[in-house]
Design a protein around this motif. Structure first.
Motif, PDB file in Angstrom:
ATOM      1  N   ASN A 128       0.871  -1.164   0.000  1.00  0.00           N
ATOM      2  CA  ASN A 128       0.000   0.000   0.000  1.00  0.00           C
ATOM      3  C   ASN A 128       0.914   1.222   0.000  1.00  0.00           C
ATOM      4  O   ASN A 128       1.912   1.265   0.728  1.00  0.00           O
ATOM      5  CB  ASN A 128      -0.868   0.024   1.248  1.00  0.00           C
ATOM      6  CG  ASN A 128      -1.673  -1.243   1.396  1.00  0.00           C
ATOM      7  OD1 ASN A 128      -2.433  -1.612   0.524  1.00  0.00           O
ATOM      8  ND2 ASN A 128      -1.483  -1.946   2.509  1.00  0.00           N
ATOM      9  N   ARG A 149       3.136  -2.867   4.098  1.00  0.00           N
ATOM     10  CA  ARG A 149       2.295  -4.043   3.874  1.00  0.00           C
ATOM     11  C   ARG A 149       1.612  -4.396   5.187  1.00  0.00           C
ATOM     12  O   ARG A 149       2.190  -4.247   6.250  1.00  0.00           O
ATOM     13  CB  ARG A 149       3.135  -5.237   3.392  1.00  0.00           C
ATOM     14  CG  ARG A 149       3.680  -5.079   1.993  1.00  0.00           C
ATOM     15  CD  ARG A 149       4.384  -6.344   1.522  1.00  0.00           C
ATOM     16  NE  ARG A 149       5.561  -6.644   2.336  1.00  0.00           N
ATOM     17  CZ  ARG A 149       6.379  -7.663   2.078  1.00  0.00           C
ATOM     18  NH1 ARG A 149       6.131  -8.468   1.053  1.00  0.00           N
ATOM     19  NH2 ARG A 149       7.418  -7.868   2.833  1.00  0.00           N
ATOM     20  N   TYR A 150       0.389  -4.871   5.123  1.00  0.00           N
ATOM     21  CA  TYR A 150      -0.338  -5.220   6.340  1.00  0.00           C
ATOM     22  C   TYR A 150       0.365  -6.346   7.097  1.00  0.00           C
ATOM     23  O   TYR A 150       0.277  -6.412   8.312  1.00  0.00           O
ATOM     24  CB  TYR A 150      -1.757  -5.672   5.989  1.00  0.00           C
ATOM     25  CG  TYR A 150      -2.641  -4.585   5.455  1.00  0.00           C
ATOM     26  CD1 TYR A 150      -3.213  -4.706   4.196  1.00  0.00           C
ATOM     27  CD2 TYR A 150      -2.915  -3.441   6.208  1.00  0.00           C
ATOM     28  CE1 TYR A 150      -4.031  -3.717   3.694  1.00  0.00           C
ATOM     29  CE2 TYR A 150      -3.730  -2.448   5.714  1.00  0.00           C
ATOM     30  CZ  TYR A 150      -4.295  -2.586   4.469  1.00  0.00           C
ATOM     31  OH  TYR A 150      -5.100  -1.611   3.971  1.00  0.00           O
ATOM     32  N   THR A 151       1.083  -7.213   6.373  1.00  0.00           N
ATOM     33  CA  THR A 151       1.690  -8.386   6.988  1.00  0.00           C
ATOM     34  C   THR A 151       3.101  -8.129   7.507  1.00  0.00           C
ATOM     35  O   THR A 151       3.760  -9.041   7.985  1.00  0.00           O
ATOM     36  CB  THR A 151       1.757  -9.541   5.972  1.00  0.00           C
ATOM     37  OG1 THR A 151       2.474  -9.097   4.815  1.00  0.00           O
ATOM     38  CG2 THR A 151       0.357  -9.971   5.564  1.00  0.00           C
TER      39      THR A 151
END
Length: 117
Positions: A33, A99-101
């Motif tokens: 993102n 990144r969300y992860t």
């Protein structure tokens, strides 16, 4: 590891248009993102637009309609198209990727948009 490099900032006139670019190094850029922030002296950095890996977009309400964020994953680049520029848009514009992860996020060094009188 991702390195972000912004470009496109310059002197503009009120009512003008400008496109900023954020080029990322490293692979898997499409998974990130990416947001554009801006900061003026004495103020906090504020998020103005963001684009997801799936190309969903977010804009701060005050700028929607004037600014457009887009990405070209083949070129590892995110753009910010700015129209009808106003002196209040004067700021250093920063690119941010995450990144969300992942715990680590990345920032560019910024590019300055200012106005000629």
């Amino acid at each position: 590891q991702v390195e972000l490099v912004e470009s496109g900032g310059t002197l503009v006139q009120p009512g003008g248009s400008l496109t900023l670019s954020c080029v990322a190094s490293g692979s898997t850029f499409s998974e990130y993102n990416v947001g554009w922030y801006r900061q003026t002296p004495g103020n906090q950095r504020e998020l103005i637009a963001e684009i997801g890996g799936d190309e969903t977009t977010y804009y701060v309400d005050s700028l929607q309609g004037r600014f457009t964020i887009s990405r070209d994953n083949a070129k590892n680049t995110v753009f910010l198209q700015m129209n009808s520029l106003k002196p209040d848009d004067t700021a250093v514009y920063y690119c941010h990727a995450y990144r969300y992860t992942a715990v680590i996020d990345y920032w560019g060094k910024g590019t300055l948009v200012s106005f000629s009188s």
